[in-house]
Design a protein around this motif. Structure first.
Motif, PDB file in Angstrom:
ATOM      1  N   ALA A   1      -2.707  -4.464   4.696  1.00  0.00           N
ATOM      2  CA  ALA A   1      -3.514  -5.175   3.704  1.00  0.00           C
ATOM      3  C   ALA A   1      -2.665  -5.479   2.476  1.00  0.00           C
ATOM      4  O   ALA A   1      -1.571  -4.941   2.320  1.00  0.00           O
ATOM      5  CB  ALA A   1      -4.723  -4.345   3.305  1.00  0.00           C
ATOM      6  N   VAL A   2      -3.181  -6.318   1.632  1.00  0.00           N
ATOM      7  CA  VAL A   2      -2.510  -6.649   0.377  1.00  0.00           C
ATOM      8  C   VAL A   2      -2.819  -5.548  -0.625  1.00  0.00           C
ATOM      9  O   VAL A   2      -3.978  -5.174  -0.845  1.00  0.00           O
ATOM     10  CB  VAL A   2      -2.992  -8.020  -0.150  1.00  0.00           C
ATOM     11  CG1 VAL A   2      -2.379  -8.315  -1.502  1.00  0.00           C
ATOM     12  CG2 VAL A   2      -2.631  -9.113   0.848  1.00  0.00           C
TER      13      VAL A   2
ATOM     14  N   ASP B   1      -0.797  -4.641  -6.158  1.00  0.00           N
ATOM     15  CA  ASP B   1       0.260  -5.444  -6.772  1.00  0.00           C
ATOM     16  C   ASP B   1       0.415  -6.817  -6.111  1.00  0.00           C
ATOM     17  O   ASP B   1       1.306  -7.581  -6.445  1.00  0.00           O
ATOM     18  CB  ASP B   1       1.584  -4.692  -6.737  1.00  0.00           C
ATOM     19  CG  ASP B   1       2.046  -4.386  -5.322  1.00  0.00           C
ATOM     20  OD1 ASP B   1       1.331  -4.732  -4.350  1.00  0.00           O
ATOM     21  OD2 ASP B   1       3.122  -3.787  -5.173  1.00  0.00           O
ATOM     22  N   GLY B   2      -0.451  -7.130  -5.138  1.00  0.00           N
ATOM     23  CA  GLY B   2      -0.398  -8.424  -4.473  1.00  0.00           C
ATOM     24  C   GLY B   2       0.566  -8.494  -3.303  1.00  0.00           C
ATOM     25  O   GLY B   2       0.671  -9.524  -2.652  1.00  0.00           O
ATOM     26  N   ARG B   3       1.268  -7.398  -3.032  1.00  0.00           N
ATOM     27  CA  ARG B   3       2.231  -7.381  -1.924  1.00  0.00           C
ATOM     28  C   ARG B   3       1.597  -6.778  -0.676  1.00  0.00           C
ATOM     29  O   ARG B   3       0.901  -5.777  -0.758  1.00  0.00           O
ATOM     30  CB  ARG B   3       3.465  -6.574  -2.329  1.00  0.00           C
ATOM     31  CG  ARG B   3       4.242  -7.269  -3.441  1.00  0.00           C
ATOM     32  CD  ARG B   3       5.405  -6.466  -3.958  1.00  0.00           C
ATOM     33  NE  ARG B   3       6.214  -5.900  -2.890  1.00  0.00           N
ATOM     34  CZ  ARG B   3       7.074  -4.912  -3.092  1.00  0.00           C
ATOM     35  NH1 ARG B   3       7.224  -4.379  -4.281  1.00  0.00           N
ATOM     36  NH2 ARG B   3       7.786  -4.446  -2.087  1.00  0.00           N
ATOM     37  N   PRO B   4       1.841  -7.372   0.492  1.00  0.00           N
ATOM     38  CA  PRO B   4       1.286  -6.810   1.725  1.00  0.00           C
ATOM     39  C   PRO B   4       2.023  -5.522   2.108  1.00  0.00           C
ATOM     40  O   PRO B   4       3.229  -5.429   1.950  1.00  0.00           O
ATOM     41  CB  PRO B   4       1.516  -7.905   2.761  1.00  0.00           C
ATOM     42  CG  PRO B   4       2.627  -8.731   2.220  1.00  0.00           C
ATOM     43  CD  PRO B   4       2.588  -8.605   0.715  1.00  0.00           C
ATOM     44  N   ARG B   5       1.261  -4.531   2.564  1.00  0.00           N
ATOM     45  CA  ARG B   5       1.858  -3.269   3.007  1.00  0.00           C
ATOM     46  C   ARG B   5       0.969  -2.604   4.043  1.00  0.00           C
ATOM     47  O   ARG B   5      -0.168  -2.978   4.222  1.00  0.00           O
ATOM     48  CB  ARG B   5       2.111  -2.284   1.889  1.00  0.00           C
ATOM     49  CG  ARG B   5       1.581  -2.469   0.543  1.00  0.00           C
ATOM     50  CD  ARG B   5       2.001  -1.289  -0.338  1.00  0.00           C
ATOM     51  NE  ARG B   5       3.252  -1.463  -1.000  1.00  0.00           N
ATOM     52  CZ  ARG B   5       3.419  -2.102  -2.137  1.00  0.00           C
ATOM     53  NH1 ARG B   5       2.400  -2.633  -2.730  1.00  0.00           N
ATOM     54  NH2 ARG B   5       4.588  -2.201  -2.691  1.00  0.00           N
TER      55      ARG B   5
END
Length: 123
Positions: free
Chosen positions: A21-22, A25-29
Motif C-alpha cells: 500500500a501507499v 509519505d506517499g511512497r508504496p511499500r
C-alpha cells in the motif's frame, strides 16, 4: 517475514499477513499485518527473582528450540549438534561475550551522559 513466522509458529495468528500500500509519505511499500491486540501478558524479567528468571530463560530456550526445529529437519539439526556439551558450551560462551559487550556499551553510554556528550531522560 510472514512466511518464516508461519513456518516456526505452531499456530499462526489468523490475521497474520502482508499487503502492499501507499504509506503516509506517499511512497508504496510492503506492510506486515497482524491482529491489533492479542490480549496476552508480557513477561517482565527485570521483576523476576533468580529462580523465576531461570525458569523463564528455560521456557524461552525451549520455545526457541521448538520453533527452529519446526523450521528445519529436526533429525539433521540434532545430528549436527551431537550428543556432547560442545554446542551448549559454545552457546554459553557466546551469551557471556554478548553480555560483557552489552555491559561495556552501557558503561560507554553512561560515561557519555556523565560528560554531557549525550543527553538522557527517563521514559
Amino acid at each position: 517475514m510472514v512466511a518464516g513466522q508461519r513456518l516456526i509458529q505452531t499456530t499462526s495468528d489468523i490475521l497474520l499477513g502482508w499487503t502492499h500500500a501507499v504509506g503516509l509519505d506517499g511512497r508504496p511499500r510492503d506492510f506486515y499485518v497482524r491482529q491489533l491486540r492479542d490480549w496476552k501478558g508480557i513477561a517482565r524479567p527485570e521483576t523476576m527473582d533468580p529462580a523465576l528468571l531461570r525458569l523463564f530463560a528455560r521456557l524461552c530456550g525451549a520455545s526457541l528450540a521448538r520453533a527452529h526445529a519446526r523450521s528445519g529437519d529436526s533429525v539433521a539439526i540434532a545430528a549436527y549438534l551431537g550428543r556432547g556439551d560442545r554446542f551448549d558450551r559454545a552457546l554459553a560462551g557466546f551469551a557471556q561475550g554478548y553480555a560483557d559487550r552489552t555491559e561495556r556499551d552501557h558503561e560507554a553510554l553512561a560515561a557519555a551522559v556523565r560528560s554531557g556528550r549525550v543527553r538522557a531522560q527517563n521514559a
